[in-house]
Design a protein around this motif. Structure first.
Motif, PDB file in Angstrom:
ATOM      1  N   LYS A 144      -2.504  12.885 -18.644  1.00 59.23           N
ATOM      2  CA  LYS A 144      -2.202  12.110 -18.422  1.00 59.23           C
ATOM      3  C   LYS A 144      -2.339  11.345 -17.736  1.00 59.23           C
ATOM      4  CE  LYS A 144       1.774  11.455 -22.360  1.00 59.23           C
ATOM      5  NZ  LYS A 144       2.924  11.482 -22.167  1.00 59.23           N
ATOM      6  N   ASN A 145      -2.284  10.027 -17.003  1.00 57.61           N
ATOM      7  CA  ASN A 145      -2.709   9.354 -16.142  1.00 57.61           C
ATOM      8  C   ASN A 145      -1.996  10.065 -15.254  1.00 57.61           C
ATOM      9  OD1 ASN A 145      -4.883   8.204 -17.091  1.00 57.61           O
ATOM     10  ND2 ASN A 145      -3.324   6.767 -17.200  1.00 57.61           N
ATOM     11  N   ARG A 146      -2.048  10.199 -13.718  1.00 57.99           N
ATOM     12  CA  ARG A 146      -0.915  10.325 -13.048  1.00 57.99           C
ATOM     13  C   ARG A 146      -0.147   9.283 -12.655  1.00 57.99           C
ATOM     14  NH1 ARG A 146      -2.886  15.083 -10.288  1.00 57.99           N
ATOM     15  NH2 ARG A 146      -4.703  16.272 -11.401  1.00 57.99           N
ATOM     16  N   TYR A 147       1.596   9.086 -11.936  1.00 55.96           N
ATOM     17  CA  TYR A 147       2.115   8.383 -11.022  1.00 55.96           C
ATOM     18  C   TYR A 147       2.308   9.003  -9.786  1.00 55.96           C
ATOM     19  CZ  TYR A 147       6.222   6.150 -11.047  1.00 55.96           C
ATOM     20  OH  TYR A 147       7.311   5.408  -9.596  1.00 55.96           O
ATOM     21  N   TYR A 148       2.281   7.650  -9.250  1.00 56.89           N
ATOM     22  CA  TYR A 148       2.307   7.293  -7.931  1.00 56.89           C
ATOM     23  C   TYR A 148       3.830   6.374  -7.731  1.00 56.89           C
ATOM     24  CZ  TYR A 148      -2.410  10.126  -7.665  1.00 56.89           C
ATOM     25  OH  TYR A 148      -3.134  11.415  -7.965  1.00 56.89           O
ATOM     26  N   SER A 149       4.490   7.552  -6.692  1.00 54.26           N
ATOM     27  CA  SER A 149       5.560   6.062  -6.221  1.00 54.26           C
ATOM     28  C   SER A 149       5.021   5.033  -5.715  1.00 54.26           C
ATOM     29  CB  SER A 149       6.276   6.842  -5.430  1.00 54.26           C
ATOM     30  OG  SER A 149       6.362   7.176  -4.193  1.00 54.26           O
ATOM     31  N   ARG A 150       5.989   4.133  -5.753  1.00 55.02           N
ATOM     32  CA  ARG A 150       5.493   2.813  -4.698  1.00 55.02           C
ATOM     33  C   ARG A 150       5.585   3.853  -3.124  1.00 55.02           C
ATOM     34  NH1 ARG A 150       6.881  -3.078  -4.008  1.00 55.02           N
ATOM     35  NH2 ARG A 150       7.344  -2.943  -1.413  1.00 55.02           N
TER      36      ARG A 150
ATOM     37  N   LYS B 167       1.962   5.330  -2.169  1.00 57.83           N
ATOM     38  CA  LYS B 167       1.033   4.246  -1.893  1.00 57.83           C
ATOM     39  C   LYS B 167       1.146   4.002  -0.834  1.00 57.83           C
ATOM     40  CE  LYS B 167       0.704   3.524  -7.219  1.00 57.83           C
ATOM     41  NZ  LYS B 167       0.827   2.284  -8.131  1.00 57.83           N
TER      42      LYS B 167
END
Length: 79
Positions: free
Chosen positions: A55-61, A64
């Motif tokens: 799946k797509n990766r999730y990066y926290s605010r 970022k």
């Protein structure tokens, strides 16, 4: 339009190779014919390796912002 899994994409390619029409595949998977055509061209050119496994990766605010700040600091150093 729903997202296609890796297995769906392989199935679309195999069914098209076996002679099924693009319009029937588009109806079966509820996606536009142009997406089917594009997918088939990509797989022909690059093989199944072009298809994602995960799946797509999730990066926290926070993560970022940290990366943006690193780039900005680097740009200031190089300027």
């Amino acid at each position: 339009m729903s997202k296609l899994t890796r297995e769906d994409k392989i199935e679309i390619y195999e069914r098209r190779k076996n002679g099924e029409t693009i319009s029937s595949l588009a109806k079966s998977f509820n996606i536009h014919e142009s997406k089917i055509k594009y997918l088939i061209v990509l797989i022909k050119k690059h093989g199944y390796d072009i298809l994602r496994n995960g799946k797509n990766r999730y990066y926290s605010r926070e993560f970022k912002l940290q990366i943006i700040n690193r780039v900005l600091v680097l740009l200031l150093i190089l300027a």
